[in-house]
Scaffold this motif. Structure first.
Motif, short mmCIF file in Angstrom:
data_model
loop_
_atom_site.label_atom_id
_atom_site.label_comp_id
_atom_site.label_asym_id
_atom_site.label_seq_id
_atom_site.Cartn_x
_atom_site.Cartn_y
_atom_site.Cartn_z
N VAL A 4 -7.03 1.36 -2.62
CA VAL A 4 -5.59 1.30 -2.71
C VAL A 4 -5.01 1.85 -1.42
O VAL A 4 -5.36 2.94 -0.98
CB VAL A 4 -5.08 2.12 -3.92
CG1 VAL A 4 -3.56 2.12 -3.96
CG2 VAL A 4 -5.66 1.58 -5.21
N LEU A 5 -4.12 1.07 -0.81
CA LEU A 5 -3.52 1.49 0.45
C LEU A 5 -2.46 2.55 0.22
O LEU A 5 -1.77 2.54 -0.81
CB LEU A 5 -2.89 0.28 1.14
CG LEU A 5 -3.85 -0.78 1.62
CD1 LEU A 5 -3.08 -1.97 2.17
CD2 LEU A 5 -4.77 -0.23 2.67
N PRO A 6 -2.27 3.45 1.18
CA PRO A 6 -1.19 4.43 1.07
C PRO A 6 0.17 3.73 1.08
O PRO A 6 0.30 2.58 1.49
CB PRO A 6 -1.36 5.30 2.31
CG PRO A 6 -2.75 5.07 2.77
CD PRO A 6 -3.11 3.70 2.34
N HIS A 7 1.19 4.45 0.68
CA HIS A 7 2.55 3.93 0.61
C HIS A 7 2.98 3.41 1.97
O HIS A 7 2.76 4.04 2.99
CB HIS A 7 3.49 5.03 0.12
CG HIS A 7 4.90 4.58 0.01
ND1 HIS A 7 5.30 3.63 -0.90
CD2 HIS A 7 6.01 4.94 0.70
CE1 HIS A 7 6.60 3.43 -0.77
NE2 HIS A 7 7.05 4.22 0.19
N ARG A 8 3.59 2.25 2.00
CA ARG A 8 4.15 1.59 3.19
C ARG A 8 3.10 1.08 4.17
O ARG A 8 3.43 0.73 5.28
CB ARG A 8 5.15 2.49 3.89
CG ARG A 8 6.33 2.83 2.97
CD ARG A 8 7.47 3.41 3.69
NE ARG A 8 7.87 2.60 4.81
CZ ARG A 8 9.06 2.04 4.95
NH1 ARG A 8 9.96 2.21 4.03
NH2 ARG A 8 9.37 1.36 6.02
N PHE A 9 1.85 1.04 3.78
CA PHE A 9 0.83 0.41 4.62
C PHE A 9 0.74 -1.06 4.23
O PHE A 9 0.88 -1.41 3.07
CB PHE A 9 -0.53 1.08 4.42
CG PHE A 9 -0.74 2.27 5.30
CD1 PHE A 9 -1.74 2.25 6.27
CD2 PHE A 9 0.04 3.40 5.17
CE1 PHE A 9 -1.93 3.35 7.08
CE2 PHE A 9 -0.15 4.49 5.97
CZ PHE A 9 -1.14 4.47 6.93
N VAL A 10 0.46 -1.89 5.20
CA VAL A 10 0.36 -3.32 4.97
C VAL A 10 -1.08 -3.75 5.21
O VAL A 10 -1.67 -3.40 6.23
CB VAL A 10 1.31 -4.10 5.91
CG1 VAL A 10 1.16 -5.59 5.70
CG2 VAL A 10 2.74 -3.68 5.67
N ARG A 11 -1.63 -4.50 4.29
CA ARG A 11 -3.00 -4.99 4.44
C ARG A 11 -3.00 -6.20 5.35
O ARG A 11 -2.25 -7.15 5.16
CB ARG A 11 -3.57 -5.36 3.08
CG ARG A 11 -4.99 -5.85 3.16
CD ARG A 11 -5.52 -6.08 1.79
NE ARG A 11 -5.22 -4.88 1.01
CZ ARG A 11 -5.86 -4.52 -0.07
NH1 ARG A 11 -6.82 -5.26 -0.52
NH2 ARG A 11 -5.54 -3.44 -0.72
#
Length: 95
Positions: A4-11
């Motif tokens: 799960v990516l941290p908040h406001r990170f874009v994959r």
């Protein structure tokens, strides 16, 4: 949970089997190995049909009286202004 990516990170998928250059051949190979079939192409739907399906509003009905159909009688293309007309509006004019 490491996936799960941290908040406001874009994959960004620029590598692996989903990278643009190798996506089609590798997905086909994955489907062959798994014995899966390719998904069916979605049906082409008109814009008015999609608007009716999503919003429940028929865009071809008269918005005021809710009766009758709107008919396209003419369409206009966007035209380009001559460069002289654009420059004339940008340059300061003498008094």
């Amino acid at each position: 949970m490491s996936h799960v990516l941290p908040h406001r990170f874009v994959r960004i998928r620029r590598y692996g089997i989903l990278s643009n250059r190798v996506r089609q051949p590798l997905l086909k190979q994955c489907r062959d190995l798994l014995g899966a079939q390719a998904p069916h192409a979605p049906k082409q739907e008109s814009r008015s049909a999609a608007c009716f399906r999503i919003f429940g509003v028929d865009p071809q009905l008269c918005p005021k009286y809710k009766a009758g159909r709107l008919v396209v009688r003419a369409t206009w293309r966007a035209t380009r202004l001559p460069l002289d007309a654009i420059i004339a509006t940008l340059l300061p004019r003498a008094p």
